[in-house]
Design a protein around this motif. Structure first.
Motif, PDB file in Angstrom:
ATOM      1  N   LEU A  39       0.810  -1.202   0.000  1.00 34.57           N
ATOM      2  CA  LEU A  39       0.000   0.000   0.000  1.00 34.57           C
ATOM      3  C   LEU A  39       0.840   1.248   0.000  1.00 34.57           C
ATOM      4  CD1 LEU A  39      -2.668   1.445   0.278  1.00 34.57           C
ATOM      5  CD2 LEU A  39      -2.511   1.151   2.741  1.00 34.57           C
ATOM      6  N   ARG A  40       1.863   1.288   0.773  1.00 34.55           N
ATOM      7  CA  ARG A  40       2.674   2.475   0.869  1.00 34.55           C
ATOM      8  C   ARG A  40       4.091   2.069   1.212  1.00 34.55           C
ATOM      9  NH1 ARG A  40       1.404   5.958   5.989  1.00 34.55           N
ATOM     10  NH2 ARG A  40       3.651   6.219   5.908  1.00 34.55           N
ATOM     11  N   SER A  41       5.010   3.049   1.214  1.00 29.99           N
ATOM     12  CA  SER A  41       6.395   2.720   1.509  1.00 29.99           C
ATOM     13  C   SER A  41       6.560   2.576   3.005  1.00 29.99           C
ATOM     14  CB  SER A  41       7.314   3.820   0.996  1.00 29.99           C
ATOM     15  OG  SER A  41       7.104   4.992   1.712  1.00 29.99           O
ATOM     16  N   SER A  42       6.244   1.386   3.514  1.00 32.71           N
ATOM     17  CA  SER A  42       6.288   1.153   4.939  1.00 32.71           C
ATOM     18  C   SER A  42       6.559  -0.311   5.153  1.00 32.71           C
ATOM     19  CB  SER A  42       4.961   1.566   5.556  1.00 32.71           C
ATOM     20  OG  SER A  42       3.942   0.821   4.959  1.00 32.71           O
ATOM     21  N   PHE A 260      -8.700   1.580   4.333  1.00 33.27           N
ATOM     22  CA  PHE A 260      -7.939   0.790   5.291  1.00 33.27           C
ATOM     23  C   PHE A 260      -7.990  -0.671   4.873  1.00 33.27           C
ATOM     24  CE2 PHE A 260      -7.938  -0.888   9.904  1.00 33.27           C
ATOM     25  CZ  PHE A 260      -6.556  -1.010   9.906  1.00 33.27           C
ATOM     26  N   MET A 261      -6.831  -1.274   4.603  1.00 30.60           N
ATOM     27  CA  MET A 261      -6.772  -2.620   4.059  1.00 30.60           C
ATOM     28  C   MET A 261      -6.282  -3.634   5.094  1.00 30.60           C
ATOM     29  SD  MET A 261      -5.163  -1.926   0.301  1.00 30.60           S
ATOM     30  CE  MET A 261      -5.785  -0.598  -0.735  1.00 30.60           C
ATOM     31  N   PRO A 262      -6.874  -4.815   5.124  1.00 28.74           N
ATOM     32  CA  PRO A 262      -6.445  -5.839   6.082  1.00 28.74           C
ATOM     33  C   PRO A 262      -5.209  -6.593   5.604  1.00 28.74           C
ATOM     34  CG  PRO A 262      -8.263  -6.656   4.775  1.00 28.74           C
ATOM     35  CD  PRO A 262      -8.052  -5.219   4.356  1.00 28.74           C
ATOM     36  N   PHE A 263      -4.303  -6.909   6.518  1.00 25.86           N
ATOM     37  CA  PHE A 263      -3.189  -7.801   6.250  1.00 25.86           C
ATOM     38  C   PHE A 263      -2.620  -8.262   7.587  1.00 25.86           C
ATOM     39  CE2 PHE A 263      -1.115  -3.814   6.892  1.00 25.86           C
ATOM     40  CZ  PHE A 263       0.112  -4.113   7.470  1.00 25.86           C
ATOM     41  N   VAL A 267      -4.162  -5.824  12.821  1.00 24.97           N
ATOM     42  CA  VAL A 267      -5.384  -5.890  13.622  1.00 24.97           C
ATOM     43  C   VAL A 267      -6.503  -5.120  12.925  1.00 24.97           C
ATOM     44  CG1 VAL A 267      -6.314  -5.717  15.955  1.00 24.97           C
ATOM     45  CG2 VAL A 267      -3.849  -5.840  15.639  1.00 24.97           C
ATOM     46  N   TRP A 268      -6.786  -5.524  11.707  1.00 29.88           N
ATOM     47  CA  TRP A 268      -7.792  -4.842  10.894  1.00 29.88           C
ATOM     48  C   TRP A 268      -9.172  -5.013  11.522  1.00 29.88           C
ATOM     49  CZ3 TRP A 268     -12.113  -6.085   7.907  1.00 29.88           C
ATOM     50  CH2 TRP A 268     -12.521  -5.112   6.984  1.00 29.88           C
ATOM     51  N   ASN A 269      -9.955  -3.943  11.481  1.00 30.80           N
ATOM     52  CA  ASN A 269     -11.313  -3.967  12.033  1.00 30.80           C
ATOM     53  C   ASN A 269     -12.235  -3.253  11.045  1.00 30.80           C
ATOM     54  OD1 ASN A 269     -13.733  -3.486  13.461  1.00 30.80           O
ATOM     55  ND2 ASN A 269     -12.655  -3.409  15.417  1.00 30.80           N
ATOM     56  N   VAL A 270     -13.312  -3.929  10.652  1.00 33.74           N
ATOM     57  CA  VAL A 270     -14.215  -3.351   9.667  1.00 33.74           C
ATOM     58  C   VAL A 270     -14.815  -2.042  10.159  1.00 33.74           C
ATOM     59  CG1 VAL A 270     -16.260  -4.574  10.495  1.00 33.74           C
ATOM     60  CG2 VAL A 270     -16.112  -3.883   8.073  1.00 33.74           C
ATOM     61  N   LYS A 271     -14.891  -1.861  11.486  1.00 40.98           N
ATOM     62  CA  LYS A 271     -15.446  -0.628  12.028  1.00 40.98           C
ATOM     63  C   LYS A 271     -14.553   0.577  11.734  1.00 40.98           C
ATOM     64  CE  LYS A 271     -17.983  -2.877  15.800  1.00 40.98           C
ATOM     65  NZ  LYS A 271     -18.166  -2.965  17.276  1.00 40.98           N
ATOM     66  N   LYS A 272     -13.286   0.317  11.446  1.00 44.40           N
ATOM     67  CA  LYS A 272     -12.355   1.404  11.129  1.00 44.40           C
ATOM     68  C   LYS A 272     -12.383   1.760   9.637  1.00 44.40           C
ATOM     69  CE  LYS A 272      -9.032   0.236  14.776  1.00 44.40           C
ATOM     70  NZ  LYS A 272      -7.612  -0.128  15.053  1.00 44.40           N
ATOM     71  N   LEU A 273     -13.026   0.910   8.849  1.00 47.65           N
ATOM     72  CA  LEU A 273     -13.052   1.117   7.402  1.00 47.65           C
ATOM     73  C   LEU A 273     -14.009   2.236   7.016  1.00 47.65           C
ATOM     74  CD1 LEU A 273     -12.425   0.237   4.452  1.00 47.65           C
ATOM     75  CD2 LEU A 273     -14.337  -1.371   4.659  1.00 47.65           C
ATOM     76  N   VAL A 274     -13.515   3.187   6.242  1.00 45.76           N
ATOM     77  CA  VAL A 274     -14.353   4.234   5.652  1.00 45.76           C
ATOM     78  C   VAL A 274     -14.386   3.961   4.148  1.00 45.76           C
ATOM     79  CG1 VAL A 274     -14.701   6.703   5.329  1.00 45.76           C
ATOM     80  CG2 VAL A 274     -13.571   5.872   7.401  1.00 45.76           C
ATOM     81  N   PRO A 275     -15.501   3.444   3.622  1.00 41.51           N
ATOM     82  CA  PRO A 275     -15.561   3.089   2.199  1.00 41.51           C
ATOM     83  C   PRO A 275     -15.459   4.304   1.292  1.00 41.51           C
ATOM     84  CG  PRO A 275     -17.728   2.914   3.198  1.00 41.51           C
ATOM     85  CD  PRO A 275     -16.770   3.153   4.323  1.00 41.51           C
ATOM     86  N   PHE A 311      -9.209   4.913  -3.487  1.00 42.78           N
ATOM     87  CA  PHE A 311      -8.797   3.561  -3.821  1.00 42.78           C
ATOM     88  C   PHE A 311      -9.514   2.548  -2.944  1.00 42.78           C
ATOM     89  CE2 PHE A 311      -5.528   6.326  -5.247  1.00 42.78           C
ATOM     90  CZ  PHE A 311      -5.084   5.761  -6.425  1.00 42.78           C
ATOM     91  N   HIS A 312     -10.103   1.528  -3.597  1.00 45.04           N
ATOM     92  CA  HIS A 312     -10.803   0.467  -2.870  1.00 45.04           C
ATOM     93  C   HIS A 312      -9.812  -0.625  -2.518  1.00 45.04           C
ATOM     94  CE1 HIS A 312     -14.796   1.639  -4.786  1.00 45.04           C
ATOM     95  NE2 HIS A 312     -13.913   2.207  -5.564  1.00 45.04           N
ATOM     96  N   HIS A 313      -9.971  -1.254  -1.352  1.00 41.95           N
ATOM     97  CA  HIS A 313      -9.171  -2.441  -1.076  1.00 41.95           C
ATOM     98  C   HIS A 313      -9.743  -3.624  -1.846  1.00 41.95           C
ATOM     99  CE1 HIS A 313     -12.455  -3.161   1.804  1.00 41.95           C
ATOM    100  NE2 HIS A 313     -12.131  -4.419   1.730  1.00 41.95           N
TER     101      HIS A 313
END
Length: 323
Positions: A39-42, A260-263, A267-275, A311-313
């Protein structure tokens, strides 16, 4: 990508014997890591393949016979992969919460990573087969000591049109003048908040001022637009979306809003996702002219702005082609 690698190895028999000092084959190098997207340089680059190609160009049976792009770069969907990403390092000078676990990660031993000569040699094989754009990622690519020499050698490859980099901007400002001289032509700088305290909370490090300085340095050096990657998370920075859009009115900056993409490890949480649809609605409510979508990236441009994108995950093609 694997069929592409097979074809290139068949066309270049000597490549089958290509190995690093510890005897790791090219195929082994390319297959290291998991299926996590970059996703990014990290530090999410630590589990990804060291090199992979992305593009959305189409291969046509009636294409001109003198087409410089080899059909070896065509996948089973007829797309020509003329955009190559190279992860230069797993190391990073930030510890972003959505990017890596707090305890850090186990790094690959240096002998197993691509050397400068190996990077240039492999890149040359891809460029000679039709790749026209290379993006350098990480980890954080600017912490690699030979980054300037790598850029210089890659930019001199015959047939390469664009050399880009995705960076967190922490050490970029001082290095950028020389990097531009060495042929770096496009920049994506990661910045998830305009609030210094939020930046320190998210990255577990100080450095917001240095990132802003890098963005200003890129503008002053003539990069236009300077692309800013912003991962949007509910309850953290979703209240700053319009502030980022306003930033594009003040400077030649194009903000890339990323879901916000899960990997593994974040600790990905759908509640944190802003579509994407919700992000766009926020902008529309504060702007009379939200522009019109541009291809798969959902790219927009308001009057007086340098533009912004979503951008969509879910939509990997949009992510890979436009980030």
């Amino acid at each position: 990508m694997r069929p592409c690698i097979s074809k290139i190895m068949k066309r270049h028999p000597g490549l089958r014997n290509f190995s690093s000092a510890n005897g790791t084959s090219m195929s082994g190098i390319l297959q290291r890591g998991s299926n996590s997207p970059d996703l990014r340089s990290s530090h999410m680059g630590r589990t990804m393949s060291k090199m992979y190609a992305t593009s959305c160009e189409k291969f046509s049976a009636d294409a001109p016979k003198d087409n410089p792009v080899s059909d070896m770069l065509a996948d089973t969907f007829g797309r020509l992969h003329t955009y190559l990403r190279i992860s230069l390092t797993e190391r990073c000078n930030l510890r972003c919460q959505y990017c890596m676990p707090a305890e850090g990660v186990e790094l690959t031993p240096s002998p197993r990573l691509l050397s400068q000569n190996e990077i240039v040699r492999l890149a040359n094989l891809f460029v000679s087969s039709g790749v026209t754009k290379i993006r350098l990622t990480g980890g954080e690519p600017t912490i690699r000591k030979d980054i300037e020499e790598i850029c210089l050698q890659l930019s001199n490859l015959s047939g390469l049109k664009t050399l880009a980099m995705t960076t967190n901007g922490i050490t970029l400002a001082n290095k950028l003048p020389r990097l531009k001289e060495c042929g770096l032509s496009l920049l994506n700088i990661s910045l998830d908040t305009l609030v210094p305290a939020k930046f320190e909370f998210m990255t577990r490090r100080k450095g917001h001022e240095r990132v802003m300085k890098s963005i200003d340095a890129a503008v002053e050096l003539g990069y236009n637009p300077v692309k800013v990657n912003c991962v949007v998370m509910r309850g953290f920075n979703d209240d700053e979306i319009c502030d980022f859009v306003e930033l594009t009115r003040e400077k030649p900056v194009n903000v890339r809003f990323i879901e916000f993409m899960p990997f593994d490890g974040n600790v990905w949480n759908v509640k944190k996702l802003v579509p994407y649809s919700e992000m766009l609605d926020i902008v529309v409510r504060t702007s009379k002219d939200s522009g019109s979508p541009h291809r798969d990236s959902k790219e927009f441009q308001d009057r007086g702005t340098s533009g912004y994108s979503f951008f969509h995950h879910i939509n990997d093609r949009a992510f890979l082609c436009w980030l």
